[in-house]
Design a protein around this motif. Sequence first.
Motif, PDB file in Angstrom:
ATOM      1  N   LEU A 186       0.826  -1.214   0.000  1.00 22.54           N
ATOM      2  CA  LEU A 186       0.000   0.000   0.000  1.00 22.54           C
ATOM      3  C   LEU A 186       0.860   1.262   0.000  1.00 22.54           C
ATOM      4  O   LEU A 186       0.529   2.253  -0.641  1.00 22.54           O
ATOM      5  CB  LEU A 186      -0.916   0.022   1.234  1.00 22.54           C
ATOM      6  N   GLY A 187       1.970   1.199   0.749  1.00 28.22           N
ATOM      7  CA  GLY A 187       2.818   2.380   0.891  1.00 28.22           C
ATOM      8  C   GLY A 187       3.343   2.865  -0.449  1.00 28.22           C
ATOM      9  O   GLY A 187       3.462   4.070  -0.684  1.00 28.22           O
ATOM     10  N   TRP A 188       3.653   1.935  -1.350  1.00 29.37           N
ATOM     11  CA  TRP A 188       4.178   2.295  -2.672  1.00 29.37           C
ATOM     12  C   TRP A 188       3.155   3.128  -3.444  1.00 29.37           C
ATOM     13  O   TRP A 188       3.490   4.159  -4.043  1.00 29.37           O
ATOM     14  CB  TRP A 188       4.516   1.010  -3.435  1.00 29.37           C
ATOM     15  N   PHE A 189       1.904   2.686  -3.405  1.00 32.30           N
ATOM     16  CA  PHE A 189       0.876   3.388  -4.182  1.00 32.30           C
ATOM     17  C   PHE A 189       0.489   4.705  -3.499  1.00 32.30           C
ATOM     18  O   PHE A 189       0.251   5.709  -4.169  1.00 32.30           O
ATOM     19  CB  PHE A 189      -0.350   2.489  -4.354  1.00 32.30           C
ATOM     20  N   ILE A 190       0.467   4.691  -2.176  1.00 36.59           N
ATOM     21  CA  ILE A 190       0.150   5.925  -1.448  1.00 36.59           C
ATOM     22  C   ILE A 190       1.236   6.970  -1.725  1.00 36.59           C
ATOM     23  O   ILE A 190       0.950   8.156  -1.899  1.00 36.59           O
ATOM     24  CB  ILE A 190       0.005   5.638   0.069  1.00 36.59           C
ATOM     25  N   GLU A 191       2.488   6.517  -1.824  1.00 38.56           N
ATOM     26  CA  GLU A 191       3.590   7.437  -2.123  1.00 38.56           C
ATOM     27  C   GLU A 191       3.430   8.037  -3.529  1.00 38.56           C
ATOM     28  O   GLU A 191       3.719   9.219  -3.750  1.00 38.56           O
ATOM     29  CB  GLU A 191       4.939   6.706  -1.992  1.00 38.56           C
ATOM     30  N   LYS A 192       2.962   7.233  -4.475  1.00 39.89           N
ATOM     31  CA  LYS A 192       2.690   7.779  -5.811  1.00 39.89           C
ATOM     32  C   LYS A 192       1.664   8.899  -5.704  1.00 39.89           C
ATOM     33  O   LYS A 192       1.803   9.963  -6.314  1.00 39.89           O
ATOM     34  CB  LYS A 192       2.157   6.677  -6.750  1.00 39.89           C
ATOM     35  N   TYR A 193       0.606   8.652  -4.938  1.00 38.33           N
ATOM     36  CA  TYR A 193      -0.427   9.675  -4.765  1.00 38.33           C
ATOM     37  C   TYR A 193       0.147  10.922  -4.109  1.00 38.33           C
ATOM     38  O   TYR A 193      -0.212  12.045  -4.469  1.00 38.33           O
ATOM     39  CB  TYR A 193      -1.602   9.107  -3.949  1.00 38.33           C
ATOM     40  N   ALA A 194       1.026  10.716  -3.134  1.00 37.81           N
ATOM     41  CA  ALA A 194       1.626  11.865  -2.447  1.00 37.81           C
ATOM     42  C   ALA A 194       2.427  12.706  -3.447  1.00 37.81           C
ATOM     43  O   ALA A 194       2.374  13.941  -3.429  1.00 37.81           O
ATOM     44  CB  ALA A 194       2.511  11.381  -1.303  1.00 37.81           C
ATOM     45  N   GLN A 195       3.171  12.039  -4.345  1.00 36.35           N
ATOM     46  CA  GLN A 195       3.949  12.765  -5.357  1.00 36.35           C
ATOM     47  C   GLN A 195       3.033  13.519  -6.321  1.00 36.35           C
ATOM     48  O   GLN A 195       3.251  14.687  -6.624  1.00 36.35           O
ATOM     49  CB  GLN A 195       4.803  11.785  -6.166  1.00 36.35           C
ATOM     50  N   TRP A 196       2.009  12.821  -6.814  1.00 35.23           N
ATOM     51  CA  TRP A 196       1.103  13.455  -7.782  1.00 35.23           C
ATOM     52  C   TRP A 196       0.386  14.635  -7.134  1.00 35.23           C
ATOM     53  O   TRP A 196       0.235  15.678  -7.743  1.00 35.23           O
ATOM     54  CB  TRP A 196       0.080  12.431  -8.295  1.00 35.23           C
ATOM     55  N   ALA A 197      -0.051  14.449  -5.895  1.00 36.37           N
ATOM     56  CA  ALA A 197      -0.812  15.505  -5.211  1.00 36.37           C
ATOM     57  C   ALA A 197       0.067  16.713  -4.924  1.00 36.37           C
ATOM     58  O   ALA A 197      -0.413  17.849  -4.872  1.00 36.37           O
ATOM     59  CB  ALA A 197      -1.408  14.968  -3.916  1.00 36.37           C
ATOM     60  N   ALA A 198       1.375  16.472  -4.730  1.00 36.54           N
ATOM     61  CA  ALA A 198       2.307  17.575  -4.464  1.00 36.54           C
ATOM     62  C   ALA A 198       2.870  18.148  -5.766  1.00 36.54           C
ATOM     63  O   ALA A 198       3.696  19.055  -5.732  1.00 36.54           O
ATOM     64  CB  ALA A 198       3.442  17.091  -3.578  1.00 36.54           C
ATOM     65  N   TYR A 199       2.432  17.632  -6.902  1.00 32.37           N
ATOM     66  CA  TYR A 199       2.936  18.054  -8.217  1.00 32.37           C
ATOM     67  C   TYR A 199       4.451  17.882  -8.304  1.00 32.37           C
ATOM     68  O   TYR A 199       5.163  18.700  -8.890  1.00 32.37           O
ATOM     69  CB  TYR A 199       2.531  19.518  -8.518  1.00 32.37           C
ATOM     70  N   GLU A 200       4.939  16.807  -7.678  1.00 36.14           N
ATOM     71  CA  GLU A 200       6.367  16.480  -7.770  1.00 36.14           C
ATOM     72  C   GLU A 200       6.572  15.560  -8.957  1.00 36.14           C
ATOM     73  O   GLU A 200       5.819  14.596  -9.129  1.00 36.14           O
ATOM     74  CB  GLU A 200       6.799  15.681  -6.535  1.00 36.14           C
ATOM     75  N   ALA A 201       7.611  15.822  -9.745  1.00 32.81           N
ATOM     76  CA  ALA A 201       7.891  14.930 -10.866  1.00 32.81           C
ATOM     77  C   ALA A 201       8.296  13.565 -10.328  1.00 32.81           C
ATOM     78  O   ALA A 201       8.999  13.473  -9.330  1.00 32.81           O
ATOM     79  CB  ALA A 201       9.003  15.510 -11.721  1.00 32.81           C
ATOM     80  N   GLU A 202       7.837  12.512 -11.007  1.00 38.00           N
ATOM     81  CA  GLU A 202       8.244  11.166 -10.601  1.00 38.00           C
ATOM     82  C   GLU A 202       9.594  10.812 -11.182  1.00 38.00           C
ATOM     83  O   GLU A 202      10.337  10.032 -10.598  1.00 38.00           O
ATOM     84  CB  GLU A 202       7.247  10.143 -11.167  1.00 38.00           C
ATOM     85  N   GLU A 203       9.877  11.332 -12.358  1.00 38.28           N
ATOM     86  CA  GLU A 203      11.094  10.917 -13.055  1.00 38.28           C
ATOM     87  C   GLU A 203      11.859  12.112 -13.609  1.00 38.28           C
ATOM     88  O   GLU A 203      11.267  13.090 -14.048  1.00 38.28           O
ATOM     89  CB  GLU A 203      10.741   9.967 -14.214  1.00 38.28           C
TER      90      GLU A 203
END
Length: 400
Positions: A237-254
């Motif tokens: 769950l933590g992996w997917f929640i972290e993706k959401y945290a990045q998207w919600a903060a408008y942080e680039a993933e890559e």
Amino acid sequence: MHNISKITEDLFWLGANDRRLALFENVYPLPLGVSYNAYMLRDEKTVLLDTVDSAVSGQFFENLAAALQGRALDYLIVNHMEPDHCAEIARVLQVYPAAKIVCNAQTKRMIAQFFDLNLPDEQYVLVKEGDTLNTGRHILQFIMAPMVHWPEVMMTYDATDKTLFSADAFGTFGTLNGNIFADEVDFARDYLDEARRYYTNIVGKYGPQVQAVLKKAAGLEIARICPLHGFIWRQNLGWFIEKYAQWAAYEAEEKGVLIAYGSIYGHTQNAVEILALKLAERGVKNIKMHDVSVTHASYIVADAFKFGTLVFAAATYNGGIFTPMDNLLRDLTAHNLQNRRMATLDNGTWAALAGKQMREEIAKWKNCTVIEPQISIKSALTDAQQSDLDALADAIVAQM
Ligand code: FEO
């Protein structure tokens, strides 16, 4: 015939897949289809969590009847009043007229807007933040999640089994093909792109509100997440929640470069093809290119959330930005994209105006850096402008 799936001893998935819908919300292509998830908690009281889109009502009602095993329906919890989940509320109440609707006050108003039901107040159990509902073995707690994705949205947390019914959050495009759990598929390989496209396009505008809900969720012990679309999460769950945290903060993933271009006869494309080669020569490995006339904007919006550096190149058209690029940039403005580094390139045979106008649109985005030089070509790239592309490639690499 029903196709319900067991999640725990007394929790069941009774949603349905739509493999025929061309456009979700009549906007977003669905190459993998979509699932509408509804859930049944079969406790001392029977609880239905949300309904489905009317396109799959036949399957849903067969599933509902099977999940109830001849019992009455006691509660219908409405976490989200968008028609892809609420369409069957009226019919559920026709078939199970004694069921009580558990929702918040705003949802109650929306039910009256969507349906001519005239339900008595006693048929509603109105809840607000932190309220609980005891269904026998389970205690359900309600968490308001405004603007994830509509203002009335709430989540339901089963404090007994640590299940979060997360409404649209943590959903993905794509049908469930027998496997209803994310850990049964290669989610990162096969579904992450669609999960990102779903989140960024549907909920991406509301990053701060998503962050507020993630903060609330951080205070809960969560064993599984049951969203309204796509897979149920019970591992990692933590992996997917972290993706959401990045998207919600408008942080680039890559760390990479997205090049989106709008080209009429190919000259603008030629310029960015050369730019891409120059980036590659400088060691950039993660370059994605989209022709805005070919790729549906929802894919480019998703990639704009994924990559840290964005290049927009467009021809001038009717004295403005080439239409598909104009639409894309406004779409990105509407989605509140921020925290990016960006470059622009334009083309015009007699008046190259698109660059100035693209920069005016980009200036609306928060915390974005414009990379110089701005390159403007007249009809076709000249040999002399190769050095401008070199300078731009150097500047892009320097900022990455
Ligand atoms: Fe899946 Fe906001 O509805």
